[in-house]
Enzyme design. Structure first.
Site, short mmCIF file in Angstrom:
data_model
loop_
_atom_site.label_atom_id
_atom_site.label_comp_id
_atom_site.label_asym_id
_atom_site.label_seq_id
_atom_site.Cartn_x
_atom_site.Cartn_y
_atom_site.Cartn_z
N SER A 120 -8.00 5.79 -3.01
CA SER A 120 -8.60 5.88 -1.68
C SER A 120 -7.77 5.18 -0.62
O SER A 120 -8.00 5.38 0.57
CB SER A 120 -10.01 5.27 -1.69
OG SER A 120 -10.81 5.85 -2.68
N HIS A 141 -6.15 12.96 -2.91
CA HIS A 141 -7.40 12.25 -2.67
C HIS A 141 -8.55 13.23 -2.43
O HIS A 141 -8.67 13.83 -1.37
CB HIS A 141 -7.23 11.31 -1.46
CG HIS A 141 -8.43 10.50 -1.14
ND1 HIS A 141 -8.74 10.06 0.13
CD2 HIS A 141 -9.43 10.02 -1.95
CE1 HIS A 141 -9.85 9.37 0.09
NE2 HIS A 141 -10.29 9.34 -1.15
N GLU A 153 -7.07 15.34 0.52
CA GLU A 153 -6.08 14.67 1.36
C GLU A 153 -4.82 14.47 0.51
O GLU A 153 -4.87 13.80 -0.51
CB GLU A 153 -6.66 13.32 1.80
CG GLU A 153 -5.96 12.65 2.94
CD GLU A 153 -6.70 11.38 3.38
OE1 GLU A 153 -6.59 11.02 4.55
OE2 GLU A 153 -7.39 10.75 2.53
N ASN A 191 -10.01 7.15 5.00
CA ASN A 191 -10.63 5.84 4.86
C ASN A 191 -10.19 4.83 5.92
O ASN A 191 -10.87 3.83 6.14
CB ASN A 191 -10.38 5.29 3.45
CG ASN A 191 -11.31 5.95 2.45
OD1 ASN A 191 -12.49 6.11 2.71
ND2 ASN A 191 -10.77 6.35 1.32
#
Length: 285
Positions: A120, A141, A153, A191
């Site tokens: 992450s 991701h 991602e 994130n």
């Protein structure tokens, strides 16, 4: 390179979700690995229940469910990845653990096999540096819950080759996902934006600005978010949220990323969210 067998390290909520989409709609044989049989069995059970919901909605036939499950091989030995053509690591968000897994995978996996990570926040370049195949290491991701969320991602490390990126992008589409590329910075895009918002919501709770319910309702009703930030943190796992904020704080050296003390207190107490039955809310009662 033709991908026929897909390896996944970790059978938790992210790992079993990735295994599921690799098997269906991806159509691949899957090796799902974890450190103990009980974790792998739990992952298989979760996939089975997810497929049962598709059968109940007439989106899948019972025979198809059996065929999909038959292509997911349980594993508790990392050495089983010698048969994989592409591997994704989805272990817990701990840098030391991930680096160790990649060192071992580099020794076990065939030459030319791409090693992807579902991290992450941890820099892909650093993970790639633990191997002798940095050009074949990439970030992949997925979002939670994996079978539902469309985004993948994709993050290049400093040495990631164009061929590695192209194959990862193609595989993401094969899984029914929408790949979006971003650069290798702590937290990437998703994130780096999401976690500070969650962390600020925890600060609002910590400072007594509102109750968990009030904070979440304001964000849902006022900002049209489908889920409040504290409920979302419980879904993600408070330990994961804390780990990501810690990576952002150390990676950027900026105090705006400092994890809220209340978040750390909850993690220390073992109140990790849905997976433990208690986080900012209580579950299973």
């Amino acid at each position: 390179m033709t991908i026929k067998t897909f390896g996944i390290i970790g059978a938790g909520q992210m790992g079993n979700g990735i295994a599921q989409v690799a098997a269906h709609p991806g159509g691949l044989n899957v090796i799902m690995n974890d450190i103990a049989e009980q974790f792998v069995d739990k992952g298989i059970d979760t996939i089975s229940r997810n497929l049962d919901r598709l059968v109940a909605k007439d989106k899948l036939k019972a025979e198809q469910k059996k065929e999909i499950l038959s292509r997911i091989k349980p594993s508790t030995k990392l050495e089983d990845m010698k048969d994989a053509d592409f591997v994704v690591e989805a272990a817990v968000e701990r840098e030391d653990l991930k680096l160790n897994i990649f060192r071992k995978l580099d020794e076990i996996c065939k030459p030319g096999v791409i090693l992807a990570t579902n991290t992450s926040s941890i820099p892909i370049t650093k993970i790639a540096g633990a191997t002798r195949r940095a050009q074949l290491v990439i970030g992949m991701h997925f979002m939670n819950p994996v079978p539902v969320m469309k985004l993948v991602e994709i993050i290049r490390g400093l040495a990631t080759s164009q061929e590695t990126y192209n194959l990862t992008e193609t595989l993401s589409k094969q899984f029914g996902k929408v790949p979006v590329e971003c650069n290798d910075f702590p937290g990437f895009v998703s994130n780096r934006i999401l976690m500070p918002m969650i962390n600020e919501a925890v600060y609002a709770l910590f400072e007594g600005v509102g109750t968990p319910k009030a904070i979440d309702e304001i964000m849902m009703l006022g900002m049209n978010h489908p889920m409040g930030p504290l409920a979302l943190a419980d879904l993600i796992g408070l330990d994961t949220c804390y780990a990501i904020m810690d990576v952002l704080h150390k990676g950027f050296g900026d105090s705006k990323y400092r994890p809220c003390p209340l978040l750390k207190k909850y993690v220390d107490a073992g109140f990790l969210g849905r997976k433990t039955g208690r986080g900012f809310y209580e579950y299973g009662k």
